[in-house]
Motif scaffolding. Structure first.
Motif, short mmCIF file in Angstrom:
data_model
loop_
_atom_site.label_atom_id
_atom_site.label_comp_id
_atom_site.label_asym_id
_atom_site.label_seq_id
_atom_site.Cartn_x
_atom_site.Cartn_y
_atom_site.Cartn_z
N UNK A 353 39.67 40.85 15.28
CA UNK A 353 40.36 40.61 17.05
C UNK A 353 41.60 40.27 17.43
N UNK A 354 41.93 39.39 16.28
CA UNK A 354 43.23 38.92 16.94
C UNK A 354 44.27 39.21 15.71
N UNK A 355 43.99 40.19 14.25
CA UNK A 355 45.22 40.49 13.88
C UNK A 355 46.65 41.51 14.76
N UNK A 356 47.72 40.73 15.14
CA UNK A 356 48.38 41.89 15.23
C UNK A 356 49.09 43.36 14.73
N UNK A 357 49.42 44.24 15.33
CA UNK A 357 49.74 44.87 15.00
C UNK A 357 50.44 45.23 13.82
N UNK A 358 50.18 45.71 13.07
CA UNK A 358 50.91 46.31 11.87
C UNK A 358 51.19 47.71 11.48
N UNK A 359 52.44 48.28 10.78
CA UNK A 359 52.90 49.38 9.08
C UNK A 359 53.51 49.11 8.31
N UNK A 360 54.31 50.22 7.57
CA UNK A 360 54.79 50.47 7.00
C UNK A 360 55.60 48.86 6.76
N UNK A 361 56.47 48.49 6.80
CA UNK A 361 57.08 47.20 6.42
C UNK A 361 56.69 46.38 6.15
N UNK A 387 40.42 51.28 12.65
CA UNK A 387 41.27 51.75 13.67
C UNK A 387 43.01 50.75 13.12
N UNK A 388 42.50 49.81 12.25
CA UNK A 388 43.97 48.77 12.20
C UNK A 388 44.63 50.06 10.83
N UNK A 389 43.07 50.84 10.23
CA UNK A 389 43.74 51.20 8.96
C UNK A 389 44.30 53.31 9.38
N UNK A 390 44.02 53.53 10.44
CA UNK A 390 43.98 54.80 10.49
C UNK A 390 45.74 54.98 11.22
N UNK A 391 46.14 53.32 12.23
CA UNK A 391 47.96 53.44 12.01
C UNK A 391 48.71 53.42 11.22
N UNK A 412 48.83 48.72 18.32
CA UNK A 412 47.47 47.94 18.53
C UNK A 412 47.00 47.22 19.04
N UNK A 413 45.50 47.58 20.50
CA UNK A 413 45.16 46.63 20.76
C UNK A 413 43.69 45.90 19.68
N UNK A 444 35.25 50.23 11.97
CA UNK A 444 35.67 49.59 13.24
C UNK A 444 37.16 49.87 14.15
N UNK A 445 37.22 50.07 15.13
CA UNK A 445 38.05 50.91 16.22
C UNK A 445 37.56 50.22 16.85
#
Length: 465
Positions: A353-361, A387-391, A412-413, A444-445
């Motif tokens: 629950x505390x992993x911050x949003x992240x993406x391509x970079x 949900x992290x994987x979807x983002x 991501x929240x 999980x989401x």
């Protein structure tokens, strides 16, 4: 006396998709098919390669397990749009589906929508650059990827999105990351996470003494199932000195079903139905007289042991990066994720629950155009959420389409706990029995921190190992 050779300055440029070549997606699980849905929306050609005989092949192996989050939070937005355009009707948004229901109600229709761009029963065995091994640099960025299949076929690709997961790479039983002595010889009495204790595998556990090793939600799920076998004896072994983390937040958990799981397990331990061994560091496994003796040796050298009939090793999973050994990967030496992602997901500092949003970079490697996504991107960290994987794939596909503004606008929240009613879990338990979960947050989401009423629910989310 040795000589010297000329050196060249290498600059890693942003990857530019080449016309005429598809993006190859490896794996047709929820995250891989979400990537396909986003590629469809972006108008990018693609091919999904799945080693199993159907979409969601790994999920079918734990199809008997019910997940924590209701349907409304387990469907990728782009996938939903693609399906609804074909007349698909989503399942009851408040229902907590089993793995089998996720495959039949969501992944199978999504696979049909993708059509012949999904190939099943074919395994990727290697990825490289056409004409380039890992050492050669000049001109590398312009060379297409070469994806080799176990059939001998080779596919050229503009980019590779590896969503192959970790299900086939379980961690060993040994507590030090090495196989326990005798572990291989005892393989016939060791099952990995989530056997179907009350169904197909019942005969293997009924009337037997089972040792469950591991402190995640898959261990909890198996322990609760075993407790329903009246003639089963159950021992639970963990390395920690307390099982408090597995028990979780109870009523304070943002997911009522997840909180109920921990509460029920706590009751089984305190009532004596499940025997808990703490400070247990599996060192050796010895078969004798039809049983197996499992010996612990802790860091101080102290030992303890237990003799059982079967073992469930619910010790998590690890990624296999061997198919990309000819690519230039930047892997964290501890977790096996990218080095940029590692500090964001380190289980020593973060929960799911505390992993911050992240993406391509954060997912980028020196090998421009190759991305490991989903649970594989987390390496050995058990903090992954679906949900992290979807983002992740939304961001990666946006980058491949050249939309860097969207790619870097990651949202991501993931609140870990919250104040919410247990009405959803209670109602669901009345309908189908206690909902259970998946180690590593496979399904999980995220959920908003909010109070819910009996007439509506705003809680979704998931588990972490």
């Amino acid at each position: 006396m040795g000589g010297c050779c000329s050196t060249e300055t290498v600059e890693i440029e942003q990857f530019t998709p080449r016309a005429g070549l598809p993006v190859v997606v490896i794996g047709a699980g929820p995250v891989g098919l979400a990537a396909a849905a986003h590629l469809t929306e972006r108008g990018l050609d693609f091919l999904v390669i799945e080693a199993g005989e159907q979409a969601g092949a790994s999920i079918t192996q734990w199809g008997h397990v019910r997940v924590f989050s209701p349907w409304r939070y387990n469907i990728d937005p782009a996938a939903r749009r693609l399906l609804e355009a074909r007349g698909w009707t989503a399942p009851d948004p408040e229902w907590l589906p089993t793995g089998a229901e996720i495959v039949s109600g969501y992944l199978a229709p999504l696979a049909d929508a993708i059509g012949d761009r999904l190939r099943t029963g074919v395994k990727v065995i290697a990825i490289s650059r056409l004409g380039y091994d890992r050492v050669r640099t000049k001109g590398r960025e312009e060379a297409p990827f070469l994806v080799r299949l176990d059939s001998g076929e080779e596919i050229q690709a503009r980019a590779v999105i590896d969503a192959s997961g970790t299900w086939t790479e379980p961690n060993v039983l040994g507590a030090s990351g090495l196989p326990a002595f005798g572990e291989t010889d005892a393989a016939d009495v060791i099952d990995h996470a989530l056997p179907d204790v009350l169904g197909a595998d019942r005969a293997a556990y009924a009337g037997k003494h089972t040792l469950v090793v591991g402190a995640g939600h898959s261990a909890a799920t198996t322990l609760i199932a075993l407790a329903q076998l009246e003639d089963a004896q159950i021992t639970w072994a963990i390395r920690a000195g307390s099982a408090a983390r597995t028990y979780g937040g109870g009523d304070a958990d943002a997911l009522p079903a997840r909180g109920a799981l921990g509460t029920r397990l706590h009751h089984l331990v305190t009532s004596g139905r499940v025997r808990l061994l703490t400070g247990f560091f599996t060192h050796s496994v010895e078969k004798a007289d039809g049983q197996v003796r499992v010996v612990s040796r802790d860091p101080s050298g102290a030992g303890q042991s237990v003799t059982v009939d079967r073992i469930v090793s619910a010790t998590g999973y690890r990624p296999d990066h061997s198919i990309a050994s000819e690519l230039r990967l930047d892997l964290d030496p501890i977790l096996g994720s990218t080095s940029q992602l590692a500090p964001l997901i380190d289980p020593n500092d973060h929960s799911c629950g505390t992993v911050p949003a992240h993406g391509v970079d954060e997912l980028a490697h020196p090998e421009s155009g190759y991305y490991a996504v989903g649970v594989k991107s987390y390496g050995r960290a058990p903090t992954f959420l679906m949900a992290t994987g979807y983002e992740q794939v939304r961001s990666v596909v946006a980058a491949l389409a050249g939309d860097w503004e969207a790619a870097r606008d990651v949202q991501l929240d993931l609140p870990e706990t919250g104040v919410c009613s247990s009405n959803l879990a209670e109602a669901q338990e009345q309908r189908v029995g206690l909902a259970t979960g998946i180690s590593g947050g496979l399904l999980a989401t995220p959920l908003p921190v909010t109070t819910v009423s009996s007439s509506s629910s705003s809680s979704g989310g998931g588990c972490c190992g």
